[in-house]
Design an enzyme around this catalytic site. Structure first.
Site, PDB file in Angstrom:
ATOM      1  N   LEU A  10       0.969  -1.407  -0.169  1.00  0.00           N
ATOM      2  CA  LEU A  10       0.088  -0.027  -0.127  1.00  0.00           C
ATOM      3  C   LEU A  10       0.881   1.279  -0.084  1.00  0.00           C
ATOM      4  CD1 LEU A  10      -3.215   0.732   1.470  1.00  0.00           C
ATOM      5  CD2 LEU A  10      -1.431   2.786   1.999  1.00  0.00           C
ATOM      6  N   CYS A  14      -0.249   9.189  -3.952  1.00  0.00           N
ATOM      7  CA  CYS A  14      -0.037   8.080  -6.487  1.00  0.00           C
ATOM      8  C   CYS A  14      -0.358   8.875  -7.031  1.00  0.00           C
ATOM      9  CB  CYS A  14      -0.324   6.998  -5.836  1.00  0.00           C
ATOM     10  SG  CYS A  14       0.585   5.762  -4.757  1.00  0.00           S
ATOM     11  N   SER A  15      -0.611  10.337  -6.840  1.00  0.00           N
ATOM     12  CA  SER A  15      -1.312  11.265  -7.613  1.00  0.00           C
ATOM     13  C   SER A  15      -0.531  11.555  -8.924  1.00  0.00           C
ATOM     14  CB  SER A  15      -2.107  12.113  -6.938  1.00  0.00           C
ATOM     15  OG  SER A  15      -1.063  12.894  -6.466  1.00  0.00           O
ATOM     16  N   SER A  16       1.022  11.626  -8.333  1.00  0.00           N
ATOM     17  CA  SER A  16       2.031  12.292  -8.449  1.00  0.00           C
ATOM     18  C   SER A  16       3.753  11.583  -8.484  1.00  0.00           C
ATOM     19  CB  SER A  16       1.938  13.364  -8.594  1.00  0.00           C
ATOM     20  OG  SER A  16       2.362  13.439  -7.790  1.00  0.00           O
ATOM     21  N   ILE A  18       7.074  10.535  -7.031  1.00  0.00           N
ATOM     22  CA  ILE A  18       7.560   9.871  -6.526  1.00  0.00           C
ATOM     23  C   ILE A  18       6.697   8.842  -5.969  1.00  0.00           C
ATOM     24  CG2 ILE A  18       8.897   8.765  -4.882  1.00  0.00           C
ATOM     25  CD1 ILE A  18      10.161  11.263  -4.974  1.00  0.00           C
ATOM     26  N   GLY A  19       5.512   8.613  -5.674  1.00  0.00           N
ATOM     27  CA  GLY A  19       4.435   7.316  -5.214  1.00  0.00           C
ATOM     28  C   GLY A  19       3.510   7.437  -6.564  1.00  0.00           C
ATOM     29  N   ASP A  67      -6.663   9.934   2.400  1.00  0.00           N
ATOM     30  CA  ASP A  67      -5.995  11.245   2.656  1.00  0.00           C
ATOM     31  C   ASP A  67      -5.499  11.589   4.026  1.00  0.00           C
ATOM     32  OD1 ASP A  67      -5.400  13.740   3.728  1.00  0.00           O
ATOM     33  OD2 ASP A  67      -7.549  14.637   3.228  1.00  0.00           O
ATOM     34  N   TYR A 157       9.681  22.823   7.363  1.00  0.00           N
ATOM     35  CA  TYR A 157       9.404  21.121   6.093  1.00  0.00           C
ATOM     36  C   TYR A 157      10.700  19.906   6.641  1.00  0.00           C
ATOM     37  CZ  TYR A 157      10.589  17.882   2.496  1.00  0.00           C
ATOM     38  OH  TYR A 157      10.847  16.491   1.496  1.00  0.00           O
ATOM     39  N   LYS A 161      10.597  16.554   8.989  1.00  0.00           N
ATOM     40  CA  LYS A 161      11.460  15.441   8.479  1.00  0.00           C
ATOM     41  C   LYS A 161      12.040  14.949   9.498  1.00  0.00           C
ATOM     42  CE  LYS A 161       9.766  14.605   4.280  1.00  0.00           C
ATOM     43  NZ  LYS A 161       8.956  13.415   4.060  1.00  0.00           N
TER      44      LYS A 161
HETATM   45  N1  LIG Z   1      10.796  16.136  -4.735  1.00  0.00           N
HETATM   46  C1  LIG Z   1      11.862  16.194  -3.609  1.00  0.00           C
HETATM   47  O1  LIG Z   1      13.213  16.449  -4.832  1.00  0.00           O
HETATM   48  C2  LIG Z   1      11.761  14.891  -3.055  1.00  0.00           C
HETATM   49  C3  LIG Z   1      10.492  14.834  -2.202  1.00  0.00           C
HETATM   50  N2  LIG Z   1      10.939  13.773  -0.609  1.00  0.00           N
HETATM   51  C4  LIG Z   1       9.582  13.373  -0.534  1.00  0.00           C
HETATM   52  O2  LIG Z   1       9.016  12.279  -1.650  1.00  0.00           O
HETATM   53  C5  LIG Z   1       7.982  12.542  -1.589  1.00  0.00           C
HETATM   54  C6  LIG Z   1       6.969  12.105  -2.006  1.00  0.00           C
HETATM   55  O3  LIG Z   1       7.371  13.436  -2.769  1.00  0.00           O
HETATM   56  P1  LIG Z   1       6.765  13.607  -4.419  1.00  0.00           P
HETATM   57  O4  LIG Z   1       6.817  12.937  -5.736  1.00  0.00           O
HETATM   58  O5  LIG Z   1       8.402  14.327  -4.753  1.00  0.00           O
HETATM   59  O6  LIG Z   1       6.126  15.003  -4.978  1.00  0.00           O
HETATM   60  P2  LIG Z   1       4.707  14.742  -5.289  1.00  0.00           P
HETATM   61  O7  LIG Z   1       4.441  16.685  -4.831  1.00  0.00           O
HETATM   62  O8  LIG Z   1       4.723  14.924  -6.664  1.00  0.00           O
HETATM   63  O9  LIG Z   1       3.496  14.274  -4.561  1.00  0.00           O
HETATM   64  C7  LIG Z   1       3.314  14.690  -3.674  1.00  0.00           C
HETATM   65  C8  LIG Z   1       2.520  13.133  -3.353  1.00  0.00           C
HETATM   66  O10 LIG Z   1       2.112  13.606  -1.939  1.00  0.00           O
HETATM   67  C9  LIG Z   1      -0.131  13.839  -1.690  1.00  0.00           C
HETATM   68  N3  LIG Z   1      -0.209  14.221  -0.592  1.00  0.00           N
HETATM   69  C10 LIG Z   1      -0.196  15.041  -0.218  1.00  0.00           C
HETATM   70  N4  LIG Z   1      -0.498  15.385   0.639  1.00  0.00           N
HETATM   71  C11 LIG Z   1      -1.726  14.752   1.160  1.00  0.00           C
HETATM   72  C12 LIG Z   1      -2.707  13.776   2.194  1.00  0.00           C
HETATM   73  N5  LIG Z   1      -3.215  15.223   3.242  1.00  0.00           N
HETATM   74  N6  LIG Z   1      -2.808  13.001   1.940  1.00  0.00           N
HETATM   75  C13 LIG Z   1      -1.996  11.809   1.244  1.00  0.00           C
HETATM   76  N7  LIG Z   1      -1.548  12.874  -0.350  1.00  0.00           N
HETATM   77  C14 LIG Z   1      -1.180  13.515  -0.399  1.00  0.00           C
HETATM   78  C15 LIG Z   1       0.318  14.437  -3.899  1.00  0.00           C
HETATM   79  O11 LIG Z   1      -1.002  14.287  -3.196  1.00  0.00           O
HETATM   80  P3  LIG Z   1      -2.153  15.370  -4.200  1.00  0.00           P
HETATM   81  O12 LIG Z   1      -1.742  15.573  -5.277  1.00  0.00           O
HETATM   82  O13 LIG Z   1      -3.457  15.469  -4.077  1.00  0.00           O
HETATM   83  O14 LIG Z   1      -1.355  17.304  -4.049  1.00  0.00           O
HETATM   84  C16 LIG Z   1       1.198  14.146  -3.978  1.00  0.00           C
HETATM   85  O15 LIG Z   1       0.772  12.449  -4.645  1.00  0.00           O
HETATM   86  C17 LIG Z   1       7.324  13.481   0.022  1.00  0.00           C
HETATM   87  O16 LIG Z   1       7.191  12.957   1.443  1.00  0.00           O
HETATM   88  C18 LIG Z   1       8.064  14.721  -0.170  1.00  0.00           C
HETATM   89  O17 LIG Z   1       8.757  15.291   0.880  1.00  0.00           O
HETATM   90  C19 LIG Z   1      12.106  13.437  -0.785  1.00  0.00           C
HETATM   91  C20 LIG Z   1      13.410  14.200  -0.580  1.00  0.00           C
HETATM   92  C21 LIG Z   1      13.449  14.822  -2.115  1.00  0.00           C
HETATM   93  C1  LIG Z   2      21.311  26.343  -1.357  1.00  0.00           C
HETATM   94  C2  LIG Z   2      22.326  24.772  -0.977  1.00  0.00           C
HETATM   95  C3  LIG Z   2      22.020  24.216  -0.580  1.00  0.00           C
HETATM   96  C4  LIG Z   2      21.302  22.949  -0.463  1.00  0.00           C
HETATM   97  C5  LIG Z   2      20.585  22.172  -0.944  1.00  0.00           C
HETATM   98  C6  LIG Z   2      18.929  21.941  -1.472  1.00  0.00           C
HETATM   99  C7  LIG Z   2      18.515  22.956  -2.693  1.00  0.00           C
HETATM  100  C8  LIG Z   2      18.709  20.251  -1.291  1.00  0.00           C
HETATM  101  C9  LIG Z   2      17.125  19.998  -1.317  1.00  0.00           C
HETATM  102  C10 LIG Z   2      16.529  18.766  -1.196  1.00  0.00           C
HETATM  103  C11 LIG Z   2      15.445  18.382  -1.277  1.00  0.00           C
HETATM  104  C12 LIG Z   2      14.406  19.200  -2.566  1.00  0.00           C
HETATM  105  C13 LIG Z   2      14.822  18.103  -0.476  1.00  0.00           C
HETATM  106  C14 LIG Z   2      13.413  17.520  -0.529  1.00  0.00           C
HETATM  107  O1  LIG Z   2      13.263  16.565   0.443  1.00  0.00           O
HETATM  108  C15 LIG Z   2      22.907  23.003  -0.118  1.00  0.00           C
HETATM  109  C16 LIG Z   2      23.813  22.252  -1.147  1.00  0.00           C
HETATM  110  C17 LIG Z   2      22.780  22.189   1.294  1.00  0.00           C
HETATM  111  C18 LIG Z   2      24.120  23.465   0.447  1.00  0.00           C
HETATM  112  C19 LIG Z   2      24.586  24.720   0.804  1.00  0.00           C
HETATM  113  C20 LIG Z   2      23.785  25.859   0.274  1.00  0.00           C
END
Ligand SMILES: NC(=O)C1=CN([C@@H]2O[C@H](COP(=O)(O)OP(=O)(O)OC[C@H]3O[C@@H](n4cnc5c(N)ncnc54)[C@H](OP(=O)(O)O)[C@@H]3O)[C@@H](O)[C@H]2O)C=CC1
Ligand SMILES: CC1=C(/C=C/C(C)=C/C=C/C(C)=C/C=O)C(C)(C)CCC1
Length: 317
Positions: A10, A14-16, A18-19, A67, A157, A161
């Protein structure tokens, strides 16, 4: 319905992004080892997933509404799973929040914690008792490098995490006693709607309450560096899905799983100096003193990792 021998997986959100990609990758497993229950809070958004799943839709992939912010929705979803039997729970749903804290209301901050922290806790509380009874299961949490190392202007954020990391690090020990595995996936930047949504929000915001210098550091110093980092290091949702598949297929899955080796030195800094001085000073210098240099370094890194330079120098054509 799952065949005997198939693992029920499960996945939240999953609407967009990584999921969606995890759901499709597992549903299309060559050996058909998984029955995927792909969930999303609004089933009207299912088209992209259904299209990407192709033939697997209705066979190895089914949909349920969920949700993670609602106790009722979580309960109803799990009650709709046959015998409430879930072998692998993938907590992926999450939201981002970027900008100076002075301009973010406590209500907005709580929403981030409600999804990224309590959403996962709610899911684990609902699924774990059945896993404990069966003495088997695997819980996977989509954390982030920002769950391991703070990043300027991502304060809330990052905190959500970090909270998740602390919760899971504690839970993992108890769960191991019940033969339940817990794994964290720690991606760096990934090109998804997460990035686009945050950039759209940033463009709309006026940052009330933040002083002019802070807004300038955010818009003119942090944002360009962040864009550079996304361009140079950004992975695809497919990269993350492949990494997660390896984790769930491992006979001894690791607790923490970084997906991007380019980011490893950034996370490692805090372990090299337990006072925290090394990481705080390095990030300060990278951002405020070496911004332009970082831009050049990131451009070279991007070029090297995309292998165009290697192709140009090695290939005879
Ligand atoms: N993209 C990145 O750079 C990174 C992302 N992550 C983590 O990866 C995970 C997925 O993010 P990513 O695919 O990038 O982002 P997206 O915005 O593409 O996907 C996020 C998903 O979470 C869903 N969501 C948000 N709120 C809820 C809720 N209350 N109940 C159920 N679903 C919900 C969204 O649904 P809806 O369409 O309904 O909003 C969407 O399907 C997150 O946990 C994010 O923190 C970690 C590291 C880096
Ligand atoms: C600007 C900046 C940084 C930015 C890092 C970023 C932008 C990371 C993004 C991570 C994401 C999007 C995680 C999602 O969960 C570093 C490398 C710390 C070095 C110092 C300057």
């Amino acid at each position: 319905m799952a065949n005997s021998g198939q693992k029920v997986v499960l996945i939240t959100g999953c609407s967009s992004g990584i999921g969606l990609r995890i759901a499709v990758t597992l549903a299309k497993d060559e050996k058909k080892r998984y029955h995927v229950i792909a969930t999303m809070r609004d089933l009207k958004k299912k088209d992209k997933l259904v299209e990407a799943a192709g033939d697997a839709y209705g066979k190895t992939l089914t949909l349920l509404p969920l949700d993670v912010c609602s106790d009722e929705s979580v309960k109803q979803c799990i009650n709709n799973v046959k015998d409430r039997h879930i072998d692998i729970l993938i907590n992926n749903a999450g939201v981002g929040l970027l900008g100076p804290v002075e301009s973010i209301s406590i209500e907005e901050m709580k929403k981030v914690f409600e999804t990224n922290f309590f959403g996962v806790v709610r899911m684990i509380k609902e699924v774990m008792p059945d896993m404990k009874k069966r003495r088997s299961g695997h819980i996977v949490v989509m954390s982030s490098v920002m769950g391991l190392q703070g990043v300027v202007f991502n304060d809330v954020y990052t905190a959500s995490k970090f909270a998740m990391e602390g919760f899971c690090e504690s839970m993992a020990v108890q769960l191991m006693k019940f033969n339940i595995r817990l794994s964290m996936i720690e991606p760096g930047p990934v090109h998804t709607e997460f990035e686009t949504k945050m950039m759209e929000d940033v463009a709309k915001m006026e940052y009330p309450g933040a002083d002019a210098d802070t807004v300038r550091y955010f818009k003119d110093v942090y944002l360009p560096s962040s864009i550079d980092i996304f361009e140079a290091m950004g992975q695809t949702p497919d990269d993350i899905a492949k990494c997660l598949k390896k984790v769930i297929e491992s006979s001894s899955p690791r607790f923490r799983n970084l997906t991007n080796s380019l980011y490893t030195p950034i996370v490692a800094l805090k372990y090299a100096d337990e006072t925290g001085g090394l990481s705080v000073n390095t990030f300060y210098n990278l951002l405020f003193n070496f911004g332009p240099l970082m831009h050049i370094t990131m451009s070279i890194l991007k070029c090297l990792t995309c292998s165009c330079l290697r192709r140009r120098t090695i290939s005879p054509n």
